[in-house]
Motif scaffolding. Structure first.
Motif, PDB file in Angstrom:
ATOM      1  N   LEU A 156       0.820  -1.205   0.000  1.00  0.00           N
ATOM      2  CA  LEU A 156       0.000   0.000   0.000  1.00  0.00           C
ATOM      3  C   LEU A 156       0.860   1.265   0.000  1.00  0.00           C
ATOM      4  CD1 LEU A 156      -2.879   0.924  -0.055  1.00  0.00           C
ATOM      5  CD2 LEU A 156      -2.974   0.751   2.433  1.00  0.00           C
ATOM      6  N   GLU A 157       1.955   1.270   0.749  1.00  0.00           N
ATOM      7  CA  GLU A 157       2.802   2.467   0.794  1.00  0.00           C
ATOM      8  C   GLU A 157       3.416   2.783  -0.574  1.00  0.00           C
ATOM      9  OE1 GLU A 157       6.578   4.443   3.236  1.00  0.00           O
ATOM     10  OE2 GLU A 157       5.821   2.453   3.801  1.00  0.00           O
ATOM     11  N   PRO A 158       4.072   1.819  -1.262  1.00  0.00           N
ATOM     12  CA  PRO A 158       4.594   2.158  -2.588  1.00  0.00           C
ATOM     13  C   PRO A 158       3.497   2.476  -3.603  1.00  0.00           C
ATOM     14  CG  PRO A 158       4.917  -0.179  -2.110  1.00  0.00           C
ATOM     15  CD  PRO A 158       4.496   0.477  -0.845  1.00  0.00           C
ATOM     16  N   GLU A 188     -12.569   2.898   1.583  1.00  0.00           N
ATOM     17  CA  GLU A 188     -12.280   2.007   2.711  1.00  0.00           C
ATOM     18  C   GLU A 188     -11.095   2.539   3.522  1.00  0.00           C
ATOM     19  OE1 GLU A 188     -14.178  -0.468   3.478  1.00  0.00           O
ATOM     20  OE2 GLU A 188     -15.258  -0.989   1.655  1.00  0.00           O
ATOM     21  N   ILE A 189     -11.109   3.815   3.841  1.00  0.00           N
ATOM     22  CA  ILE A 189      -9.985   4.445   4.534  1.00  0.00           C
ATOM     23  C   ILE A 189      -9.765   3.825   5.918  1.00  0.00           C
ATOM     24  CG2 ILE A 189     -11.362   6.292   5.587  1.00  0.00           C
ATOM     25  CD1 ILE A 189      -7.791   6.616   4.135  1.00  0.00           C
ATOM     26  N   GLY A 190     -10.798   3.235   6.489  1.00  0.00           N
ATOM     27  CA  GLY A 190     -10.656   2.582   7.785  1.00  0.00           C
ATOM     28  C   GLY A 190      -9.738   1.376   7.760  1.00  0.00           C
ATOM     29  N   GLU A 191      -9.427   0.868   6.547  1.00  0.00           N
ATOM     30  CA  GLU A 191      -8.528  -0.281   6.410  1.00  0.00           C
ATOM     31  C   GLU A 191      -7.066   0.135   6.325  1.00  0.00           C
ATOM     32  OE1 GLU A 191      -9.541  -3.309   6.590  1.00  0.00           O
ATOM     33  OE2 GLU A 191     -11.708  -2.989   6.465  1.00  0.00           O
ATOM     34  N   LEU A 192      -6.778   1.429   6.335  1.00  0.00           N
ATOM     35  CA  LEU A 192      -5.393   1.893   6.213  1.00  0.00           C
ATOM     36  C   LEU A 192      -4.595   1.431   7.434  1.00  0.00           C
ATOM     37  CD1 LEU A 192      -3.738   3.754   4.240  1.00  0.00           C
ATOM     38  CD2 LEU A 192      -4.075   5.558   5.935  1.00  0.00           C
ATOM     39  N   PRO A 193      -3.461   0.732   7.224  1.00  0.00           N
ATOM     40  CA  PRO A 193      -2.683   0.243   8.365  1.00  0.00           C
ATOM     41  C   PRO A 193      -2.255   1.387   9.284  1.00  0.00           C
ATOM     42  CG  PRO A 193      -1.915  -0.770   6.317  1.00  0.00           C
ATOM     43  CD  PRO A 193      -2.885   0.308   5.934  1.00  0.00           C
ATOM     44  N   GLU A 246       0.424   1.908  10.908  1.00  0.00           N
ATOM     45  CA  GLU A 246       1.790   2.413  10.731  1.00  0.00           C
ATOM     46  C   GLU A 246       1.910   3.328   9.511  1.00  0.00           C
ATOM     47  OE1 GLU A 246       1.590  -1.781   8.935  1.00  0.00           O
ATOM     48  OE2 GLU A 246       0.847  -0.733  10.720  1.00  0.00           O
ATOM     49  N   LEU A 247       0.961   3.273   8.600  1.00  0.00           N
ATOM     50  CA  LEU A 247       1.004   4.131   7.421  1.00  0.00           C
ATOM     51  C   LEU A 247       0.252   5.445   7.631  1.00  0.00           C
ATOM     52  CD1 LEU A 247       2.111   4.176   4.553  1.00  0.00           C
ATOM     53  CD2 LEU A 247       0.049   2.995   3.780  1.00  0.00           C
ATOM     54  N   GLN A 248      -0.566   5.515   8.657  1.00  0.00           N
ATOM     55  CA  GLN A 248      -1.406   6.687   8.868  1.00  0.00           C
ATOM     56  C   GLN A 248      -0.630   7.982   9.098  1.00  0.00           C
ATOM     57  OE1 GLN A 248      -4.574   5.809  11.699  1.00  0.00           O
ATOM     58  NE2 GLN A 248      -4.965   3.824  10.730  1.00  0.00           N
ATOM     59  N   PRO A 249       0.530   7.962   9.819  1.00  0.00           N
ATOM     60  CA  PRO A 249       1.278   9.222   9.963  1.00  0.00           C
ATOM     61  C   PRO A 249       1.773   9.790   8.631  1.00  0.00           C
ATOM     62  CG  PRO A 249       1.994   7.618  11.590  1.00  0.00           C
ATOM     63  CD  PRO A 249       1.108   6.889  10.626  1.00  0.00           C
ATOM     64  N   LEU A 272      -5.550  12.112  12.303  1.00  0.00           N
ATOM     65  CA  LEU A 272      -5.820  11.833  10.883  1.00  0.00           C
ATOM     66  C   LEU A 272      -7.308  11.966  10.589  1.00  0.00           C
ATOM     67  CD1 LEU A 272      -5.000  10.958   8.067  1.00  0.00           C
ATOM     68  CD2 LEU A 272      -5.068   8.570   8.852  1.00  0.00           C
ATOM     69  N   TYR A 273      -8.132  11.467  11.495  1.00  0.00           N
ATOM     70  CA  TYR A 273      -9.587  11.594  11.311  1.00  0.00           C
ATOM     71  C   TYR A 273      -9.997  13.057  11.192  1.00  0.00           C
ATOM     72  CZ  TYR A 273     -14.514  11.849  12.565  1.00  0.00           C
ATOM     73  OH  TYR A 273     -15.848  12.147  12.577  1.00  0.00           O
TER      74      TYR A 273
END
Length: 472
Positions: free
Chosen positions: A207-209, A242-247, A249-252, A299-300
């Protein structure tokens, strides 16, 4: 060069059936097979493009606390690929299963053993209707109800602003249409890119790349440098479904882009800048996710500078008839068929139905009726067969309420509080809920319809609550 064949996903835990169907349909379709829900979801995330079609066995092996994996997989597949046409297969050919599979988004239901010729005809028929979005671009949002008027007003206020928008709403309600049409196509960014990414459709490791791009050699398989969605959507709109599925550790990193537009490709130190407008969507309660520690509060608040809610069909009253007419015309035009009609009694039944699957369910019902009853007038008996009415949510009866002794519950709560130094009310209530659900399933012999009726909720609500256990 011959035209590419449609991609068909077959999910069945019986290897003989999977191989047989794969061989039978290989001439007409490119076929991929899977044996379980987790394997199918992992396979879908690895494919370059999502299958247009799927055959899903409802009798897949169960995971703990989830006895109906096939039903769960229908919802999962549509969350990852909303335009996928799914046909459900089962050895238990009963109306209850058929109606519920359709409510969840399957376009049709076939009992085993199934005739391969009939299956192929259904698959080809599904393709003939093509994509049927929730609204044609020129039509805009369909409906005159107060919730729809409120949504139009909000979208008109927010459309041309550069700030993020969070779109909330139930599964199947049309959140992507709101994002692509009303928050992009009708704005000053209309000539810039609109990119959509489903955060649940990609492996967390990739997801990050995918979002930020990567340098050559940044990870195994990165043969060359590649831009990400933020770079490609620069100046336009990036829709994160589906933003609630974002890991977690990736949220910052997403928060940083929202705050100053800055990001780095994976494997690079160079800071890049994106001017993409962010629109996010979710069918989860992100405030509850924050309390559970799965979503960052900062983030929210950045994502929800403006927020809109796409109403469910049960709150839209007569709009259900407007949507019926819209999709009937659309399906008739796409398939070259004479439109069907509902008689007065059937129209009244249509208005009384809650459509737990929202616009997606309504659309699929129209597709089936258009295909099977072209030019005909349909009555309530035929229409009722399309509805998942066997376990509608019902209010508790006075006798059921009398069975609950409030004094005893209060006394148990008092003793619990006296013995517990720190208590989280949400966690305690979830524990009680889980206990009641598991008891109801046990008393019902594993029959989910009967368990839902015992609990006074509909089966879709029961599945959603059980699914939330797996996310905690």
């Amino acid at each position: 060069m011959p035209a590419a064949k449609p991609l068909l996903l077959i999910v069945d835990d019986d290897p003989l059936i999977a191989e047989s169907l794969s061989f039978t349909f290989a001439r007409a379709f490119d076929v991929v097979t899977s044996h379980s829900r987790p394997h199918a979801l992992n396979l879908l995330r690895q494919l370059r493009q999502a299958p247009q079609l799927a055959l899903v066995d409802l009798g897949l092996p169960p995971l703990p606390h989830r006895p109906d994996e096939g039903f769960a997989l229908i919802g999962d597949l549509l969350a990852l690929a909303p335009d996928m046409k799914i046909i459900a297969l089962t050895g238990q050919n009963d109306d209850d299963n058929a109606r519920h599979a359709r409510t969840l988004g399957a376009i049709d239901f076939v009992g085993k053993p199934c005739d391969p010729g009939r299956l192929e005809a259904l698959l080809r028929q599904a393709l003939s209707f093509g994509e049927t979005p929730a609204a044609e671009p020129a039509a805009g949002l369909i409906g005159d109800s107060l919730p729809m008027q409120r949504l139009r007003l909000q979208l008109g206020q927010y459309a041309d602003l550069a700030f993020p928008v969070l779109i909330e709403g139930e599964s199947g309600s049309g959140k992507e249409v709101v994002a692509s049409h009303h928050l992009h196509c009708l704005t000053v960014r209309r000539d810039k890119p609109f990119l959509a990414l489903n955060c649940a459709a990609i492996s967390p490791a990739l997801l990050e790349p995918t979002l930020f791009g990567h340098a050559r050699g940044a990870f195994t398989g990165a043969a060359g440098a590649r831009s990400g969605y933020f770079e490609d959507a620069d100046g336009g709109t990036l829709f994160l479904d589906e933003i609630g599925e974002l890991p977690l550790e990736l949220q910052p990193k997403l928060l940083r882009v929202l705050e100053n537009g800055e990001y780095q490709r994976v494997g690079e130190t160079q800071t890049r800048h994106s001017n993409a407008r962010i629109i996010a969507a979710t069918n989860r309660d992100l405030r509850k996710e924050i309390r559970a520690g799965r979503f960052r509060a900062d983030l929210y608040h950045r994502l929800s500078v403006f927020s809109v809610t796409v109403p469910s069909l049960r709150d839209m009253g007569g709009d259900r008839l407007l949507l019926l007419e819209h999709f009937t015309r659309l399906c008739a035009a796409k398939a070259g068929l004479a439109p069907f009609s509902l008689n007065p009694a059937a129209r009244a039944l249509w208005l009384d139905y809650a459509f737990p699957g929202n616009v997606r369910e309504l659309r699929n019902i129209v597709i089936r009726l258009a295909a099977g009853h072209s030019g005909q007038e349909i009555g309530p008996q035929r229409l009722r067969a399309e509805f998942d009415t066997g376990d509608e949510e019902a209010p508790a009866t006075p006798s059921a309420l009398a069975a609950v002794d409030l004094d005893r519950v209060r006394e148990a709560a008092r003793k619990h509080l006296e013995q517990t130094e720190s208590l989280t009310l949400d966690a305690t209530l979830e524990l009680w809920e889980r206990g009641y659900i598991e008891a109801a399933i046990e008393l019902s012999g594993g029959n989910m319809s009967r368990a839902a009726r015992r609990l006074g909720i509909n089966r879709t609500t029961l599945y959603n609550r059980m699914e939330s256990w797996n996310r905690r």
